[in-house]
Design an enzyme around this catalytic site. Structure first.
Site, PDB file in Angstrom:
ATOM      1  N   VAL A  38      83.382  -9.705  54.548  1.00  0.00           N
ATOM      2  CA  VAL A  38      83.092  -8.457  55.266  1.00  0.00           C
ATOM      3  C   VAL A  38      82.263  -8.834  56.494  1.00  0.00           C
ATOM      4  O   VAL A  38      81.304  -9.602  56.376  1.00  0.00           O
ATOM      5  CB  VAL A  38      82.260  -7.480  54.388  1.00  0.00           C
ATOM      6  CG1 VAL A  38      82.057  -6.156  55.107  1.00  0.00           C
ATOM      7  CG2 VAL A  38      82.908  -7.259  53.032  1.00  0.00           C
ATOM      8  N   LYS A  78      77.106 -18.376  43.356  1.00  0.00           N
ATOM      9  CA  LYS A  78      77.790 -17.127  42.996  1.00  0.00           C
ATOM     10  C   LYS A  78      78.545 -17.275  41.674  1.00  0.00           C
ATOM     11  O   LYS A  78      78.685 -16.306  40.929  1.00  0.00           O
ATOM     12  CB  LYS A  78      78.714 -16.683  44.132  1.00  0.00           C
ATOM     13  CG  LYS A  78      77.939 -16.246  45.385  1.00  0.00           C
ATOM     14  CD  LYS A  78      77.017 -15.054  45.095  1.00  0.00           C
ATOM     15  CE  LYS A  78      76.363 -14.494  46.347  1.00  0.00           C
ATOM     16  NZ  LYS A  78      75.563 -13.284  46.082  1.00  0.00           N
ATOM     17  N   TYR A 129      76.751 -22.284  48.098  1.00  0.00           N
ATOM     18  CA  TYR A 129      76.839 -20.813  47.973  1.00  0.00           C
ATOM     19  C   TYR A 129      77.803 -20.443  46.837  1.00  0.00           C
ATOM     20  O   TYR A 129      77.482 -19.607  45.990  1.00  0.00           O
ATOM     21  CB  TYR A 129      77.307 -20.237  49.308  1.00  0.00           C
ATOM     22  CG  TYR A 129      77.530 -18.740  49.305  1.00  0.00           C
ATOM     23  CD1 TYR A 129      76.460 -17.849  49.314  1.00  0.00           C
ATOM     24  CD2 TYR A 129      78.825 -18.215  49.302  1.00  0.00           C
ATOM     25  CE1 TYR A 129      76.673 -16.478  49.311  1.00  0.00           C
ATOM     26  CE2 TYR A 129      79.043 -16.854  49.315  1.00  0.00           C
ATOM     27  CZ  TYR A 129      77.967 -15.983  49.317  1.00  0.00           C
ATOM     28  OH  TYR A 129      78.179 -14.629  49.318  1.00  0.00           O
ATOM     29  N   ASP A 135      63.791  -4.597  49.822  1.00  0.00           N
ATOM     30  CA  ASP A 135      64.186  -5.649  50.767  1.00  0.00           C
ATOM     31  C   ASP A 135      62.937  -6.328  51.311  1.00  0.00           C
ATOM     32  O   ASP A 135      61.830  -5.767  51.272  1.00  0.00           O
ATOM     33  CB  ASP A 135      64.982  -5.026  51.932  1.00  0.00           C
ATOM     34  CG  ASP A 135      65.947  -6.022  52.596  1.00  0.00           C
ATOM     35  OD1 ASP A 135      67.171  -5.819  52.490  1.00  0.00           O
ATOM     36  OD2 ASP A 135      65.480  -7.003  53.220  1.00  0.00           O
ATOM     37  N   ASP A 182      60.630  -9.540  47.559  1.00  0.00           N
ATOM     38  CA  ASP A 182      61.282 -10.846  47.680  1.00  0.00           C
ATOM     39  C   ASP A 182      61.869 -11.131  46.306  1.00  0.00           C
ATOM     40  O   ASP A 182      61.127 -11.365  45.347  1.00  0.00           O
ATOM     41  CB  ASP A 182      60.263 -11.924  48.072  1.00  0.00           C
ATOM     42  CG  ASP A 182      60.903 -13.309  48.138  1.00  0.00           C
ATOM     43  OD1 ASP A 182      62.078 -13.460  47.726  1.00  0.00           O
ATOM     44  OD2 ASP A 182      60.232 -14.248  48.597  1.00  0.00           O
ATOM     45  N   VAL A 183      63.181 -11.116  46.200  1.00  0.00           N
ATOM     46  CA  VAL A 183      63.814 -11.215  44.884  1.00  0.00           C
ATOM     47  C   VAL A 183      63.536 -12.537  44.173  1.00  0.00           C
ATOM     48  O   VAL A 183      63.715 -12.633  42.954  1.00  0.00           O
ATOM     49  CB  VAL A 183      65.351 -10.980  44.943  1.00  0.00           C
ATOM     50  CG1 VAL A 183      65.675  -9.566  45.364  1.00  0.00           C
ATOM     51  CG2 VAL A 183      66.046 -12.015  45.827  1.00  0.00           C
TER      52      VAL A 183
HETATM   53  N1  LIG Z   1      79.386 -10.234  53.831  1.00  0.00           N
HETATM   54  C1  LIG Z   1      80.254 -10.910  53.094  1.00  0.00           C
HETATM   55  O1  LIG Z   1      81.327 -11.342  53.575  1.00  0.00           O
HETATM   56  C2  LIG Z   1      79.988 -11.139  51.636  1.00  0.00           C
HETATM   57  C3  LIG Z   1      81.062 -11.577  50.837  1.00  0.00           C
HETATM   58  C4  LIG Z   1      80.832 -11.806  49.481  1.00  0.00           C
HETATM   59  C5  LIG Z   1      79.577 -11.586  48.943  1.00  0.00           C
HETATM   60  N2  LIG Z   1      78.554 -11.158  49.745  1.00  0.00           N
HETATM   61  C6  LIG Z   1      77.253 -10.953  49.115  1.00  0.00           C
HETATM   62  O2  LIG Z   1      76.855  -9.621  49.352  1.00  0.00           O
HETATM   63  C7  LIG Z   1      75.433  -9.544  49.409  1.00  0.00           C
HETATM   64  C8  LIG Z   1      75.011  -8.862  50.700  1.00  0.00           C
HETATM   65  O3  LIG Z   1      75.526  -9.596  51.793  1.00  0.00           O
HETATM   66  P1  LIG Z   1      75.513  -9.043  53.285  1.00  0.00           P
HETATM   67  O4  LIG Z   1      76.766  -9.478  53.895  1.00  0.00           O
HETATM   68  O5  LIG Z   1      75.137  -7.612  53.304  1.00  0.00           O
HETATM   69  O6  LIG Z   1      74.330  -9.936  53.885  1.00  0.00           O
HETATM   70  P2  LIG Z   1      73.255  -9.594  55.046  1.00  0.00           P
HETATM   71  O7  LIG Z   1      72.706 -10.920  55.438  1.00  0.00           O
HETATM   72  O8  LIG Z   1      73.881  -8.746  56.085  1.00  0.00           O
HETATM   73  O9  LIG Z   1      72.143  -8.736  54.282  1.00  0.00           O
HETATM   74  C9  LIG Z   1      71.393  -9.315  53.254  1.00  0.00           C
HETATM   75  C10 LIG Z   1      70.180  -8.461  52.976  1.00  0.00           C
HETATM   76  O10 LIG Z   1      69.462  -9.101  51.909  1.00  0.00           O
HETATM   77  C11 LIG Z   1      68.088  -9.184  52.279  1.00  0.00           C
HETATM   78  N3  LIG Z   1      67.475 -10.350  51.622  1.00  0.00           N
HETATM   79  C12 LIG Z   1      67.709 -11.656  51.864  1.00  0.00           C
HETATM   80  N4  LIG Z   1      66.910 -12.425  51.107  1.00  0.00           N
HETATM   81  C13 LIG Z   1      66.156 -11.580  50.381  1.00  0.00           C
HETATM   82  C14 LIG Z   1      65.126 -11.774  49.418  1.00  0.00           C
HETATM   83  N5  LIG Z   1      64.703 -13.011  49.084  1.00  0.00           N
HETATM   84  N6  LIG Z   1      64.572 -10.679  48.847  1.00  0.00           N
HETATM   85  C15 LIG Z   1      64.974  -9.446  49.200  1.00  0.00           C
HETATM   86  N7  LIG Z   1      65.911  -9.199  50.125  1.00  0.00           N
HETATM   87  C16 LIG Z   1      66.503 -10.265  50.700  1.00  0.00           C
HETATM   88  C17 LIG Z   1      68.087  -9.291  53.791  1.00  0.00           C
HETATM   89  O11 LIG Z   1      66.833  -8.912  54.346  1.00  0.00           O
HETATM   90  C18 LIG Z   1      69.230  -8.339  54.163  1.00  0.00           C
HETATM   91  O12 LIG Z   1      68.774  -7.011  54.303  1.00  0.00           O
HETATM   92  C19 LIG Z   1      74.923 -10.984  49.282  1.00  0.00           C
HETATM   93  O13 LIG Z   1      74.605 -11.252  47.931  1.00  0.00           O
HETATM   94  C20 LIG Z   1      76.143 -11.798  49.681  1.00  0.00           C
HETATM   95  O14 LIG Z   1      76.114 -13.088  49.148  1.00  0.00           O
HETATM   96  C21 LIG Z   1      78.739 -10.932  51.072  1.00  0.00           C
END
Ligand SMILES: NC(=O)c1ccc[n+]([C@@H]2O[C@H](COP(=O)([O-])OP(=O)(O)OC[C@H]3O[C@@H](n4cnc5c(N)ncnc54)[C@H](O)[C@@H]3O)[C@@H](O)[C@H]2O)c1
Length: 264
Positions: free
Chosen positions: A193, A162, A158, A39, A62-63
């Site tokens: 979520v 995806k 977004y 992360d 950083d991905v």
């Molecule tokens: N929460 C939802 O409702 C939901 C629904 C569908 C899909 N998603 C997907 O699930 C995944 C996680 O979402 P979440 O809700 O836990 O989000 P979040 O924002 O709570 O957590 C995201 C994490 O990714 C890290 N991150 C962001 N950019 C980064 C980078 N460039 N390099 C490395 N780390 C990085 C952040 O530091 C954080 O720890 C994401 O891909 C999101 O698009 C989430």
């Protein structure tokens, strides 16, 4: 031992300092895998890794950065003594109506969500394929979104990113098969979520005028959901454990909705 047992497996989960990624990392560790949390957050990330116990670790990543990926996968493989599971979970969402779109926000989402996932596949393949530093094949799970399968205002870019993750996953699985890498590739489509991102989206949908309040936005999503509730971190984590495990040995190049019946 069950088909879901991950004892002896080594996993890297991106974006695992919080939210869905943290839950996925905890669930993989709970199923027996050793896990590296990758992360940007280098305060929170190591704390999560430490809480998992001995043999787990943290790497800063950083991905969106190719060189970062090379270093992080190398460190993780050294630390774990191999690599069998890669979860490309890190992602960003910036809510905007299309009429108010700002190009830098669009580029940011694209860069993290699509090249950020593709670079993970690149370095995962290089490490897990025969002759790579780990070399035993494995499983890659990409976190797409239900947004790739429905049309919801406010998340146009977004959703496009995806959908890109979804198609990328299918090409990755085909490439792995054709080139004999021995790596399965699948994606999950989480529903909403209430993580930082999920709560932020509900707030933003109200802010940009799509709903009267965040609660109304959440109510609309629940109303669209046959299971009648929001998703939970544990729902997404369980799906990732399944796809990583031998229970999913013949599931490849697919996309698993984990959204209570929303979308396809
Ligand atoms: N929460 C939802 O409702 C939901 C629904 C569908 C899909 N998603 C997907 O699930 C995944 C996680 O979402 P979440 O809700 O836990 O989000 P979040 O924002 O709570 O957590 C995201 C994490 O990714 C890290 N991150 C962001 N950019 C980064 C980078 N460039 N390099 C490395 N780390 C990085 C952040 O530091 C954080 O720890 C994401 O891909 C999101 O698009 C989430």
């Amino acid at each position: 031992m069950t088909l879901l047992d991950l004892n002896g497996r080594k996993a890297l989960v991106t974006g695992a300092a919080q939210g869905l990624g943290e839950g996925m990392a905890r669930a993989l560790a709970g199923a027996g895998a050793k896990v590296v949390i990758a992360d940007l957050q280098d305060e929170l990330g190591p704390k999560v890794a430490e809480s998992l116990g001995q043999g787990h670790g943290f790497v800063r990543l950083d991905v969106a950065d190719d060189a970062n990926w090379e270093a992080a996968v190398g460190q993780a493989t050294d630390l774990l003594g191999g690599l069998d599971i890669l979860v490309n979970n890190a992602g960003v969402e910036i809510t905007s109506l299309l009429v108010d779109l700002l190009a830098p926000a669009a580029r940011k989402q694209l860069e993290v969500n699509v090249p950020g996932t593709a670079l993970g596949i690149k370095h995962g393949f290089r490490t897990m394929r025969p002759g790579g530093a780990a070399g035993n094949g494995g499983a890659i799970i990409n976190v797409a979104s239900v947004a790739a399968t429905i049309a919801f205002p406010g998340i146009g870019i977004y959703s496009a990113t995806k959908s890109g993750v979804d198609r990328l996953t299918r090409v990755a699985a085909a490439a792995s098969g054709k080139l004999g890498y021995g790596v399965r590739g699948n994606s999950v489509y989480p529903g909403l979520v209430p993580t930082r991102m999920g709560v932020g989206l509900a707030n933003d949908c109200a802010r940009i005028g799509l709903f009267g309040s965040p609660e109304e936005a959440v109510g609309a999503v629940v109303g669209l959901t046959p299971s009648g509730r929001l998703g939970e971190v544990a729902d997404m984590a369980a799906a990732v454990v399944f796809l990583a495990s031998d229970a999913a040995a013949f599931i490849n190049g697919g996309g698993l909705p984990v959204a209570g019946g929303v979308g396809r």
